[in-house]
Design a protein around this motif. Sequence first.
Motif, PDB file in Angstrom:
ATOM      1  N   ARG A   1       0.822  -1.218   0.000  1.00  0.00           N
ATOM      2  CA  ARG A   1       0.000   0.000   0.000  1.00  0.00           C
ATOM      3  C   ARG A   1       0.854   1.265   0.000  1.00  0.00           C
ATOM      4  O   ARG A   1       0.663   2.177   0.806  1.00  0.00           O
ATOM      5  N   THR A   2       1.835   1.252  -0.902  1.00  0.00           N
ATOM      6  CA  THR A   2       2.669   2.444  -1.085  1.00  0.00           C
ATOM      7  C   THR A   2       2.099   3.241  -2.249  1.00  0.00           C
ATOM      8  O   THR A   2       1.078   2.869  -2.818  1.00  0.00           O
ATOM      9  N   THR A   3       2.743   4.310  -2.594  1.00  0.00           N
ATOM     10  CA  THR A   3       2.293   5.105  -3.735  1.00  0.00           C
ATOM     11  C   THR A   3       3.397   5.176  -4.783  1.00  0.00           C
ATOM     12  O   THR A   3       3.640   6.213  -5.373  1.00  0.00           O
ATOM     13  N   LEU A   4       4.084   4.045  -4.994  1.00  0.00           N
ATOM     14  CA  LEU A   4       5.170   4.023  -5.966  1.00  0.00           C
ATOM     15  C   LEU A   4       4.643   3.878  -7.386  1.00  0.00           C
ATOM     16  O   LEU A   4       3.690   3.145  -7.637  1.00  0.00           O
ATOM     17  N   VAL A   5       5.314   4.585  -8.302  1.00  0.00           N
ATOM     18  CA  VAL A   5       4.998   4.520  -9.723  1.00  0.00           C
ATOM     19  C   VAL A   5       6.294   4.186 -10.464  1.00  0.00           C
ATOM     20  O   VAL A   5       7.314   4.844 -10.253  1.00  0.00           O
ATOM     21  N   PHE A   6       6.248   3.181 -11.303  1.00  0.00           N
ATOM     22  CA  PHE A   6       7.424   2.762 -12.066  1.00  0.00           C
ATOM     23  C   PHE A   6       7.907   3.892 -12.967  1.00  0.00           C
ATOM     24  O   PHE A   6       7.118   4.555 -13.624  1.00  0.00           O
ATOM     25  N   VAL A   7       9.239   4.104 -13.005  1.00  0.00           N
ATOM     26  CA  VAL A   7       9.842   5.096 -13.894  1.00  0.00           C
ATOM     27  C   VAL A   7      10.679   4.402 -14.963  1.00  0.00           C
ATOM     28  O   VAL A   7      10.447   4.593 -16.152  1.00  0.00           O
ATOM     29  N   LYS A   8      11.681   3.598 -14.531  1.00  0.00           N
ATOM     30  CA  LYS A   8      12.525   2.921 -15.514  1.00  0.00           C
ATOM     31  C   LYS A   8      13.348   1.819 -14.858  1.00  0.00           C
ATOM     32  O   LYS A   8      13.498   1.770 -13.636  1.00  0.00           O
ATOM     33  N   VAL A   9      13.890   0.944 -15.709  1.00  0.00           N
ATOM     34  CA  VAL A   9      14.861  -0.055 -15.278  1.00  0.00           C
ATOM     35  C   VAL A   9      16.242   0.537 -15.545  1.00  0.00           C
ATOM     36  O   VAL A   9      16.543   0.938 -16.660  1.00  0.00           O
ATOM     37  N   GLU A  10      17.066   0.616 -14.517  1.00  0.00           N
ATOM     38  CA  GLU A  10      18.410   1.179 -14.667  1.00  0.00           C
ATOM     39  C   GLU A  10      19.431   0.141 -15.099  1.00  0.00           C
ATOM     40  O   GLU A  10      20.282   0.409 -15.927  1.00  0.00           O
ATOM     41  N   ARG A  11      19.378  -1.013 -14.478  1.00  0.00           N
ATOM     42  CA  ARG A  11      20.281  -2.101 -14.847  1.00  0.00           C
ATOM     43  C   ARG A  11      19.678  -3.397 -14.334  1.00  0.00           C
ATOM     44  O   ARG A  11      18.736  -3.394 -13.552  1.00  0.00           O
ATOM     45  N   GLY A  12      20.271  -4.502 -14.774  1.00  0.00           N
ATOM     46  CA  GLY A  12      19.730  -5.763 -14.324  1.00  0.00           C
ATOM     47  C   GLY A  12      20.571  -6.955 -14.712  1.00  0.00           C
ATOM     48  O   GLY A  12      21.515  -6.858 -15.495  1.00  0.00           O
ATOM     49  N   GLU A  13      20.201  -8.066 -14.117  1.00  0.00           N
ATOM     50  CA  GLU A  13      20.822  -9.349 -14.395  1.00  0.00           C
ATOM     51  C   GLU A  13      19.709 -10.371 -14.543  1.00  0.00           C
ATOM     52  O   GLU A  13      18.624 -10.192 -14.009  1.00  0.00           O
ATOM     53  N   MET A  14      20.008 -11.426 -15.263  1.00  0.00           N
ATOM     54  CA  MET A  14      19.037 -12.503 -15.380  1.00  0.00           C
ATOM     55  C   MET A  14      19.721 -13.826 -15.135  1.00  0.00           C
ATOM     56  O   MET A  14      20.925 -13.974 -15.323  1.00  0.00           O
ATOM     57  N   GLU A  15      18.926 -14.774 -14.650  1.00  0.00           N
ATOM     58  CA  GLU A  15      19.415 -16.107 -14.329  1.00  0.00           C
ATOM     59  C   GLU A  15      18.456 -17.112 -14.929  1.00  0.00           C
ATOM     60  O   GLU A  15      17.296 -17.179 -14.535  1.00  0.00           O
TER      61      GLU A  15
ATOM     62  N   TYR B   1      14.899 -12.437 -12.748  1.00  0.00           N
ATOM     63  CA  TYR B   1      15.399 -11.124 -13.128  1.00  0.00           C
ATOM     64  C   TYR B   1      15.721 -10.364 -11.850  1.00  0.00           C
ATOM     65  O   TYR B   1      14.850 -10.215 -10.990  1.00  0.00           O
ATOM     66  N   ARG B   2      16.948  -9.914 -11.713  1.00  0.00           N
ATOM     67  CA  ARG B   2      17.342  -9.057 -10.596  1.00  0.00           C
ATOM     68  C   ARG B   2      17.576  -7.676 -11.205  1.00  0.00           C
ATOM     69  O   ARG B   2      18.525  -7.478 -11.962  1.00  0.00           O
ATOM     70  N   LEU B   3      16.693  -6.750 -10.879  1.00  0.00           N
ATOM     71  CA  LEU B   3      16.690  -5.440 -11.523  1.00  0.00           C
ATOM     72  C   LEU B   3      16.870  -4.319 -10.515  1.00  0.00           C
ATOM     73  O   LEU B   3      16.417  -4.421  -9.376  1.00  0.00           O
ATOM     74  N   VAL B   4      17.502  -3.254 -10.961  1.00  0.00           N
ATOM     75  CA  VAL B   4      17.512  -2.005 -10.207  1.00  0.00           C
ATOM     76  C   VAL B   4      16.578  -1.077 -10.966  1.00  0.00           C
ATOM     77  O   VAL B   4      16.801  -0.781 -12.147  1.00  0.00           O
ATOM     78  N   VAL B   5      15.499  -0.678 -10.294  1.00  0.00           N
ATOM     79  CA  VAL B   5      14.498   0.180 -10.932  1.00  0.00           C
ATOM     80  C   VAL B   5      14.426   1.519 -10.215  1.00  0.00           C
ATOM     81  O   VAL B   5      14.763   1.629  -9.038  1.00  0.00           O
ATOM     82  N   THR B   6      13.990   2.516 -10.958  1.00  0.00           N
ATOM     83  CA  THR B   6      13.680   3.811 -10.377  1.00  0.00           C
ATOM     84  C   THR B   6      12.167   3.906 -10.295  1.00  0.00           C
ATOM     85  O   THR B   6      11.463   3.571 -11.253  1.00  0.00           O
ATOM     86  N   ALA B   7      11.676   4.324  -9.147  1.00  0.00           N
ATOM     87  CA  ALA B   7      10.237   4.508  -8.950  1.00  0.00           C
ATOM     88  C   ALA B   7      10.027   5.824  -8.212  1.00  0.00           C
ATOM     89  O   ALA B   7      10.897   6.273  -7.460  1.00  0.00           O
ATOM     90  N   ALA B   8       8.884   6.445  -8.468  1.00  0.00           N
ATOM     91  CA  ALA B   8       8.575   7.744  -7.850  1.00  0.00           C
ATOM     92  C   ALA B   8       7.392   7.586  -6.908  1.00  0.00           C
ATOM     93  O   ALA B   8       6.493   6.777  -7.131  1.00  0.00           O
ATOM     94  N   ARG B   9       7.398   8.379  -5.857  1.00  0.00           N
ATOM     95  CA  ARG B   9       6.241   8.447  -4.951  1.00  0.00           C
ATOM     96  C   ARG B   9       5.161   9.247  -5.646  1.00  0.00           C
ATOM     97  O   ARG B   9       5.401  10.376  -6.068  1.00  0.00           O
TER      98      ARG B   9
END
Length: 119
Positions: free
Chosen positions: A54-68, A79-87
């Motif tokens: 119950r947060t107010t996060l909104v997806f912005v972009k994927v910065e980097r990632g790895e997959m297995e 998928y292990r991702l670093v994402v940017t999200a905004a409140r």
Amino acid sequence: MRSLQAVLVAVLVLLAVAATTDAAWAPIPDRDLNGMVVQQAGRFAVLVHDITRRTTLVFVKVERGEMERPAGGGLGTNYRLVVTAARAPGGSRGRYECVVWGVPGSRTSTWKLLGFKAL
């Protein structure tokens, strides 16, 4: 006879190496970060975290990632991702690490969020 044994040993070693490296995390190349599957995995992670916490996060972009990929040719990919999200729209941005499992091309209901943490 010895050459046949040497070939068999070489083949077994190659198979063992392939089996151990098959399940290793591999970086997602920059050119693929904007691909549909990676973007959907990032959006899915933020959406599920937002709904369950119950947060107010909104997806912005994927910065980097790895997959297995699964060992032994099984289904699904981690998928292990670093994402940017905004409140909430227009709010402050943050970076998060998320781990998502899913089968590319499958329904969203088969995907799972395995981890989500602020960086």
